[in-house]
Enzyme design. Structure first.
Site, short mmCIF file in Angstrom:
data_model
loop_
_atom_site.label_atom_id
_atom_site.label_comp_id
_atom_site.label_asym_id
_atom_site.label_seq_id
_atom_site.Cartn_x
_atom_site.Cartn_y
_atom_site.Cartn_z
N CYS A 90 17.55 16.16 22.94
CA CYS A 90 18.74 16.57 23.66
C CYS A 90 19.68 17.33 22.72
O CYS A 90 19.91 16.90 21.58
CB CYS A 90 19.46 15.36 24.25
SG CYS A 90 20.95 15.79 25.19
N CYS A 94 26.01 13.29 21.06
CA CYS A 94 26.55 11.95 21.32
C CYS A 94 26.25 11.05 20.12
O CYS A 94 25.09 10.85 19.75
CB CYS A 94 25.94 11.37 22.59
SG CYS A 94 26.13 12.43 24.04
N CYS A 97 23.57 8.12 20.30
CA CYS A 97 22.29 8.32 20.97
C CYS A 97 21.17 8.72 20.02
O CYS A 97 21.26 9.73 19.30
CB CYS A 97 22.44 9.38 22.07
SG CYS A 97 20.96 9.57 23.08
N CYS A 134 15.63 3.39 38.11
CA CYS A 134 16.48 4.40 37.50
C CYS A 134 15.65 5.26 36.55
O CYS A 134 14.89 4.73 35.74
CB CYS A 134 17.63 3.74 36.73
SG CYS A 134 18.58 2.56 37.72
N CYS A 165 17.83 6.02 41.34
CA CYS A 165 18.95 6.47 40.51
C CYS A 165 18.40 7.44 39.48
O CYS A 165 17.30 7.25 38.96
CB CYS A 165 19.63 5.28 39.82
SG CYS A 165 21.05 5.75 38.79
N CYS A 225 27.22 6.18 39.84
CA CYS A 225 27.02 5.11 38.87
C CYS A 225 27.65 5.61 37.57
O CYS A 225 27.21 6.62 37.02
CB CYS A 225 25.53 4.83 38.68
SG CYS A 225 25.15 3.69 37.32
N ARG A 303 27.21 -3.91 35.90
CA ARG A 303 25.89 -4.13 35.31
C ARG A 303 25.97 -4.35 33.80
O ARG A 303 26.57 -3.54 33.08
CB ARG A 303 24.97 -2.93 35.60
CG ARG A 303 23.56 -3.07 35.02
CD ARG A 303 22.66 -1.93 35.42
NE ARG A 303 22.62 -1.78 36.85
CZ ARG A 303 22.98 -0.67 37.48
NH1 ARG A 303 23.39 0.37 36.81
NH2 ARG A 303 22.93 -0.62 38.79
#
Length: 368
Positions: A90, A94, A97, A134, A165, A225, A303
């Site tokens: 990616c 971030c 991550c 998900c 999701c 979400c 969650r």
């Protein structure tokens, strides 16, 4: 666990009918009827949320448990499964991550999974008791060439009778509409932290970019979400700002995942916080965050997500008491470890919990 009639709403001794106003010791008031209607607000102030965080722990838990019982089935936990359908590479930076191309974690980037392999994983998740499947891809945003395969995954999982999701990064208006037409139930796009702390974690996209994607998702008729990560070196004021942003969206997210940072070596935050034990959020503060999320977003599914594998059973039990009613099952969450089905089954047996069978409150309201 004693079987309870779930059709009878819990009513606190402090609540009278038909209308009353509850007032907790710090002066935060809410108009309620016997079913807790009027409890859902999108006008929370940061001062009110900070006052909730400051409540004595037993009072905060009492408030959160009362809100939870007014809107959700007692003793039921939603089981969800998360699969990485495209891992690593990616372009975002971030700081938490391991899938970022800026991180030095040794994670090998992969291409988008074959649709058949995704559907096989979904079938296995359903057999293990999951109600929602998900799918996450490590993208800044999906390419239009990938959308047909994404649509096929959504349609295939829905055909199994599971909720779907996706988390694919930022979306254009057209992409959100495509996902909505395919029948996607939820789109995950976390805000991660407070607006003030956000720039310390991510520089390749803005906080507003995230809010814009959430708006496109809502406009396409997809349930939102959205949650974030705590333990990234933020202050309690940042946790207040994080909850405030979610609780003042035009509509509360249907699901609010709350993650505890898993510091991965080779990531910016993993390396930065590795030798800073005080940066790690303590268990009681994590439970407080869950409780405040439950109070301010009473009908959302809250969650427990990443970081749960390192929590004690007692901490997880406190989170459930504070109003958390959804978890990810399985041995892995994207690229990090998870508690595992056997550990979850043993914990559920110990606590007298059971997989969720009732409908989600916000989905029921939308269907009316």
């Amino acid at each position: 666990m004693t079987n309870t009639n779930l059709s009878t709403p819990f009513v606190s001794s402090e609540v009278e009918t038909p209308i009353s106003r509850t007032l907790n010791p710090r002066g935060i008031s809410t108009s309620l009827d016997a079913n807790g209607e009027g409890e859902t607000r999108t006008d929370w102030t940061r001062e009110e949320i900070a006052a909730l965080f400051d409540l004595p722990f037993d009072e905060l838990m009492w408030e959160a448990q009362g809100v939870h019982r007014r809107h959700h089935a007692r003793g039921e936990i939603q089981l969800c499964t998360l699969l990485s359908i495209k891992t690593g590479g990616c372009v975002e930076d971030c700081g938490y991550c391991s899938q970022s191309a800026h991180a030095d974690t040794g994670l090998k980037a992969t291409k988008l999974m074959d649709v058949r392999a995704v559907l096989q994983a979904a079938a296995q998740a359903k057999d293990a008791g999951s109600k929602r499947f998900c799918m996450g891809a490590a993208w800044r945003n999906p390419k239009d060439r990938d959308m047909p395969a994404i649509v096929e995954m959504i349609e295939g999982v829905r055909a199994m009778g599971m909720e779907t999701c996706m988390t694919l990064g930022m979306l254009s208006k057209e992409q959100a509409q495509t996902l909505g037409m395919a029948g996607l139930d939820y789109y995950n796009h976390n805000i991660d932290t407070s607006p003030e702390h956000y720039g310390n974690v991510i520089t390749t996209r803005t906080f507003q970019d995230r809010l814009d994607t959430l708006e496109e998702v809502r406009a396409a008729g997809i349930n939102v979400c959205s949650g974030g990560i705590v333990g990234m070196g933020e202050t309690r004021a940042d946790r207040v700002g994080f909850i405030h942003t979610l609780a003042t969206l035009p509509e509360h997210p249907g699901s609010v995942p709350i993650n505890a940072l898993v510091p991965v070596k080779g990531t910016v935050l993993g390396d930065m916080l590795a030798d800073t034990p005080l940066a790690k959020i303590d268990d009681i503060e994590f439970v407080r965050t869950v409780a405040v999320a439950r109070i301010t977003m009473p009908k959302s599914m809250v969650r427990l997500s990443a970081g749960r594998e390192s929590m004690s059973e007692a901490t997880q039990a406190l989170c459930f008491m504070a109003g958390a009613n959804s978890i990810f099952t399985g041995d892995k969450l994207l690229t990090t470890a998870n508690a595992g089905d056997n550990a979850d089954a043993a914990l559920f047996a110990k606590l007298g919990l059971r997989p969720m069978e009732s409908e989600e409150p916000m989905r029921m309201e939308a269907a009316e």
